[in-house]
Design an enzyme around this catalytic site. Sequence first.
Site, PDB file in Angstrom:
ATOM      1  N   GLN A  81      -5.508 -10.943  13.358  1.00 26.98           N
ATOM      2  CA  GLN A  81      -5.300  -9.572  13.551  1.00 26.98           C
ATOM      3  C   GLN A  81      -6.878  -8.928  12.835  1.00 26.98           C
ATOM      4  O   GLN A  81      -7.030  -9.540  11.763  1.00 26.98           O
ATOM      5  CB  GLN A  81      -3.970  -9.201  12.393  1.00 26.98           C
ATOM      6  CG  GLN A  81      -4.236  -7.541  12.220  1.00 26.98           C
ATOM      7  CD  GLN A  81      -2.792  -7.269  11.599  1.00 26.98           C
ATOM      8  OE1 GLN A  81      -1.774  -7.169  11.752  1.00 26.98           O
ATOM      9  NE2 GLN A  81      -3.104  -6.892  10.216  1.00 26.98           N
ATOM     10  N   SER A  88      -8.138  -4.790   8.678  1.00 24.39           N
ATOM     11  CA  SER A  88      -9.010  -4.274   7.339  1.00 24.39           C
ATOM     12  C   SER A  88     -10.451  -4.477   7.462  1.00 24.39           C
ATOM     13  O   SER A  88     -11.083  -5.258   8.173  1.00 24.39           O
ATOM     14  CB  SER A  88      -8.402  -5.079   6.004  1.00 24.39           C
ATOM     15  OG  SER A  88      -7.219  -4.767   5.850  1.00 24.39           O
ATOM     16  N   GLU A 115       7.192  -5.062  11.666  1.00 27.11           N
ATOM     17  CA  GLU A 115       7.514  -5.851  10.625  1.00 27.11           C
ATOM     18  C   GLU A 115       8.941  -5.771  10.112  1.00 27.11           C
ATOM     19  O   GLU A 115       9.565  -6.437   9.462  1.00 27.11           O
ATOM     20  CB  GLU A 115       6.632  -5.543   9.507  1.00 27.11           C
ATOM     21  CG  GLU A 115       6.547  -6.374   8.341  1.00 27.11           C
ATOM     22  CD  GLU A 115       5.586  -5.964   7.410  1.00 27.11           C
ATOM     23  OE1 GLU A 115       5.076  -4.639   7.473  1.00 27.11           O
ATOM     24  OE2 GLU A 115       5.124  -6.441   6.519  1.00 27.11           O
ATOM     25  N   SER A 169      -0.376  -2.260   0.114  1.00 27.24           N
ATOM     26  CA  SER A 169      -0.198  -2.479  -1.074  1.00 27.24           C
ATOM     27  C   SER A 169       1.101  -1.762  -1.773  1.00 27.24           C
ATOM     28  O   SER A 169       1.707  -0.735  -1.168  1.00 27.24           O
ATOM     29  CB  SER A 169      -1.448  -1.933  -1.951  1.00 27.24           C
ATOM     30  OG  SER A 169      -1.370  -0.642  -1.953  1.00 27.24           O
TER      31      SER A 169
END
Lengths: 395, 390
Positions: free
Chosen positions: B130, B133, B248, B373
Amino acid sequence: MYFALTDEQRALAETVRDYLADRFDLTAVRAVFEDAAGDGHPAELWKAFGEQGWLAALVPEDNDGLGLGLVDAQVLARAFGAGAVPGPWLPTVLAGEAVRLAGSAAQRAAVLGPLAAGELVATVALRAPGGAFDASGVGVTAGADARLTGTASPVEYPAAARVVVVAATEPDGGVGLYLVEPTGPGVTVTAHESYDGTTRLGALTLAGAAAERLPGSSAAVLADLNRRGAVLAAADLVGIARSTLTRTVEYDKTRVQFGRAVGSFQAIKHALADLHVAVLMAEHAALYAAHAVDLALPDAELAVAVAKAKAGDAAERATGAMIQYHGGIGYTWEHEAHFFYKRAKRLLGSFGDVGQHLDRIAAPGAVLATAAVRQAQRAQRVQTSRGGTRLSAPP
Amino acid sequence: MDLTFTPQEEKFRSELRGWLDANIPETWKDLRFWRGISDDEGFELRRDWERRKYEAGFAGIAWPTEYGGRGGTPGMKAIYDEEMALARAPQSANGLGLTFLAPTVMAIGTDQQKRDIIGPMLRNDVIWCQGFSEPGAGSDLAALRTSGVLDGDEYVVNGQKIWTTNAMHGDKLFTLVRTEPGSQAHRGISMLLIDMHQPGVETRPLRQISGASEFGEVFFTDARVKASDCLGGIGNGWKTAMLLLSFERGASGISQYTNYRRGYDEIAAAARKLGRDTDPTLRRELASRLVELECLRYHAMHVLTQVEQGRDLGSESSITKLQWSEAYQKLFETFDHLLGLDGVVAAPVDGLDLASLQFEAFWTRSVTIWGGSSQVQRNIVAERVLGLPR
C-alpha cells in the site's frame, strides 16, 4: 451469533424510557432526592412498576411472573440507572431471586406472586458494615433455633420492606438465607442519612429475631445472589454512564466559550470519545455477564467481575466528566449531575467495588491460570461453542 | 442472545483446524524461529505456506466463489481469524492486498482488473503493498505530493512513500498519486497500480525501534504506469481510498483478542515464575488488562452480529481500533512493570527467556500510530459518532 438485544428487549427499554419521560422525569427525581425525611418510595411510581410487569421479569410463570432472564432484567436496570430512578426495585427483585433460588414451594407461592404484582416490597441484607459481598462479609449469625443476631448495613429501603432476605452464618460454619419481617420483635431498623437521595439506606439490627430459613440456601446460593446483584448494579451503572455521557455531549454542543462550542475543542472531544468507547464496552460487558449467568456459561464468574469492574469504572469517569465538562454549573445543587454522581458512588461499592472484582479476576487459578488449564478451557469452549472461556480453575 | 455458531460453521472450524494441525510445523510456533532466520527467508516461507493454504481451500473465506473465494459466512470468517491465531499460523504475506485491495476491486474494479488482480493475489503470485503515507502526509493523508504526469497513455510518477509494509518483498503497489498538477487536498488524486519491478522504483527498509524492518520506503523517479492501471477512475483516488479503508470493518477483533490473550497468559505465567504474582498492585493491574481484553472479545461478537444483520457499521472500526490498540499497548506496559530493570536486559531473567515478549513490547508502540493514530480515531468518534462540532 447474535450478541444484541432482541426487538422485544429493545421495546422494553423504550417503554421504560417513555414512561419516565412522561411521568417521572428528573424533576420528580429531584423531589424525592431533596425530601431526605421522606420514604423515597413514590406510590404512583411503584404502582406503575407492578402494572408494567417490571417487578415480574425474573419471577417464574408458575408464580404469576414473566419467567424472563437476567438479560431482560438488566435492560430494566439500565433504564432505571439512566433515569436515576428511586424506589426499591433492585432490592425487591434480588429478594425475589433468593426465594426463587432457595425457597420452598410454599415460600415461593407466598412471596413471589405478590412481589411480581408490586404488592410486596422486599429487600436484602447480605453484609456487615465494611464487609465483603461474600460469605466472609456476613455479619449476622443464626442460632440453633434459627434466631438471628447481628447487623447488616447499609440495607436498601429497610423501612419500606415488608420482608428482608438476611444472610447469616450458621452453627456448622455454613451460610443460610432467612426471611425476616422487619417489624417483628428483636428487629431494629435505623435509617442512615445518605448522600444518594435516589435511594433510602439503613441498618438492620437483629437481636434473637425470629426468621424463616430458605431451605435450599447455602454459601453457593449467596454467591449466586451476589453475582446477580453485581450484574444488576453493573447495568444500572451502565445506564448512568450512558445517560451522563449523552447529556454532557448535548450540553457541550451548545455551550459557547471563546466564541465556539466547547465541544469543538479537542481536549474535550478526545475525553468524550474515550468515554464513549469505555461506556460501549461496559454495555457489552453487562449484557454478556447477564447472558453468562442465565446460561451458567463456564466463564460466568469472570464475566460478572469484568462487568462490575468495567461498569463501575465507566460510570465513575462519566459522572465525573459530566460535572467537569459542564463547568461550574455542573457543580451546583440545582444541576442534576450530582444525582448521577452520587448514585454511581453508591452502586460502585454495591456488590463489590472495582478493586474487589479485580482481585477476584486475579485470584489463584483465575488470571494466573497455567497453560494446561487454558488448554482445557479451550477444549471445553469448542465443546460448548459458546465463545466463552473459562477462567476459574476447576474445583 | 445466541453466541453459538451454526453446525455448518462448526464443521468448517474442525476442517480448518485439522488442516492447520497438519500443516504448521511445531518449530514455527516459537517466535524465536522467525527471528533466527533472515527476513527474505521468512517471507518466502510465509508466501509458500499461504499458497498451500489457498490450494487447500482456506483463502478468501467470505469471498464469492467467482473470485476464487470459499463463499462462506461472516461467522466462518470470524472462526478462520480465531483459528489462525490459535494455531499461531504465520502472518499473511499479502495482508494489505487481501484485506483492502481485493474487496475494493470486487466493488469498483473493471472486469479486466478483477481477472488480473484477484486470482494472482490469492495464489500469492503477486504481493501487494500500500502506498499511501508520505514523509509530509501521515495523519493528514490529503497533503500527499507524489505526482503523476500523463505522457501518452502512461503516467510518469515522482515522489516518495513511507511506512510501506513488505516494501522489500512487494511486486505491486496500490498508490495514491496527485495526477492533476496543482490540485489541493482531496481533489486531483488517483489510485494507480504501480509495478515495483522497474528502474524508476527503489525501495529501502526502515529500521524500527524494535530493530526489525516490517516497514520500508518507496522512491519513485520517473516510474511509469499505464493510465488504465488506475482503480476507480482518474481523479477519484480519494473516494477510492475511503472505500478501500472501509473494508477494515470486517472486524479483526477476534484475532486480536486471541493473540493478545496469549500474550496476557504468557505475561501472567512469567509473573508466577518470577514470584511477582503475589504483588497486589501487579495483580490488580494484570486483572484490569484482562478486563479490557474480555471487553474486546464481547465487542468482536457485537461487530460480527452487526455484520450478520447487514447493518451499516458506520464508524465502528474507529472504536474497535481504539479498544484493541490501547488495550494491547497497556498490556505490555504492565509487562514492563513486571520486569523493571531486568526488562532492558536481553539475557534470560531467572532462566526465563522473555525476548519475544520484550520484542513485542516495542511493537505495541506502533499500533496506536499506524492505520489511523489514536488521536485521529478519537476525532472520528467525537465527530461522527457523538456528533460534536468540528
